[in-house]
Design an enzyme around this catalytic site. Sequence first.
Site, PDB file in Angstrom:
ATOM      1  CE  LYS A 164      -3.795   2.483   0.872  1.00  0.00           C
ATOM      2  NZ  LYS A 164      -4.675   2.197   2.025  1.00  0.00           N
ATOM      3  CG  LEU A 165       2.444   3.351  -3.137  1.00  0.00           C
ATOM      4  CD1 LEU A 165       3.847   3.259  -3.746  1.00  0.00           C
ATOM      5  CD2 LEU A 165       1.572   2.275  -3.709  1.00  0.00           C
ATOM      6  CB  SER A 166       0.653   8.253  -0.531  1.00  0.00           C
ATOM      7  OG  SER A 166       0.354   8.082   0.836  1.00  0.00           O
ATOM      8  CG  HIS A 210      -5.735   7.056   7.971  1.00  0.00           C
ATOM      9  ND1 HIS A 210      -5.962   6.601   6.692  1.00  0.00           N
ATOM     10  CD2 HIS A 210      -4.390   7.005   8.142  1.00  0.00           C
ATOM     11  CE1 HIS A 210      -4.819   6.280   6.119  1.00  0.00           C
ATOM     12  NE2 HIS A 210      -3.837   6.533   6.966  1.00  0.00           N
ATOM     13  CB  ALA A 231      -3.006  14.196   2.888  1.00  0.00           C
TER      14      ALA A 231
END
Length: 275
Positions: free
Chosen positions: A55-57, A147, A109
């Site tokens: 998982k990663l941004s 989150h 973000a």
Amino acid sequence: MTLTLGFSPCPNDTFIFDALVNKKIDTDGLDFEAKLEDVETLNQWALEEKLDVTKLSFPAFFRSLDNYLLLDSGSALGKGVGPLLVAASEGAEVNATKKIAIPGINTTANLLLGFAYPEATNKEAILFSEIENSVVNGSADLGLIIHENRFTFQDKGLFKVRDLGEYWEQQMNVPIPLGGIAISQGVKQSVAQKVNALIRKSLEYAFANYPEISGYVKEHSQSMQEDVMRKHIDLYVNNYSLSLGEDGRKAIETLHSVFLKNNPEAGNEDAQLFL
């Protein structure tokens, strides 16, 4: 064959991967060594090519296109799911002098913050779960929350300055891509396709048993109340998590274009994104 698999301990990720890593489904001869870390740690590990699947941004993914490709299943996209900019007082201004606590330089973000407020350059990267407190105690003027903090900031007396996901949707007319699941280009394509199918199968298993919250999700939820866990899952896990589809791919390509405008040294518009 064993593959390393990184994801966050947040309910949306543990919900998706529970059945896979705990073999509640047939994993077709594959084993997964789970590494649970906060998203900015996973982002840094992706830049170091540390894991097989992670998982990663999306900004971290865009910087890792020489080494990773995006899987079709497991991503977090949607509408009304973006990060929030919050402050200790109503009507707070955003400018170059205001210190903003962010959850990491390579997070989506932070990219959205720059998209909405290019003048906001006074940033401090801290652990996402500490951002609310940094605004409450005055060590930061504003906080960029992600989150489950979307559901708790008002309880701490904080006020929403702007929903950055909503701003993105209004300006670009596509869903907001928050995070994806990428696989190393060193993994054979046949294995990568199998991994993609297994992630979808794991999520389908989770959906079939929802709204039950498994022990695995609860174990990693940092003492979150079950209603907050469900809000978290309902917000971040959806049809885009099963399959990006045409809309999801378009949204990611759009975000990639915006990223390259701000970071022209980081790649090219025609780079391969998807498996």
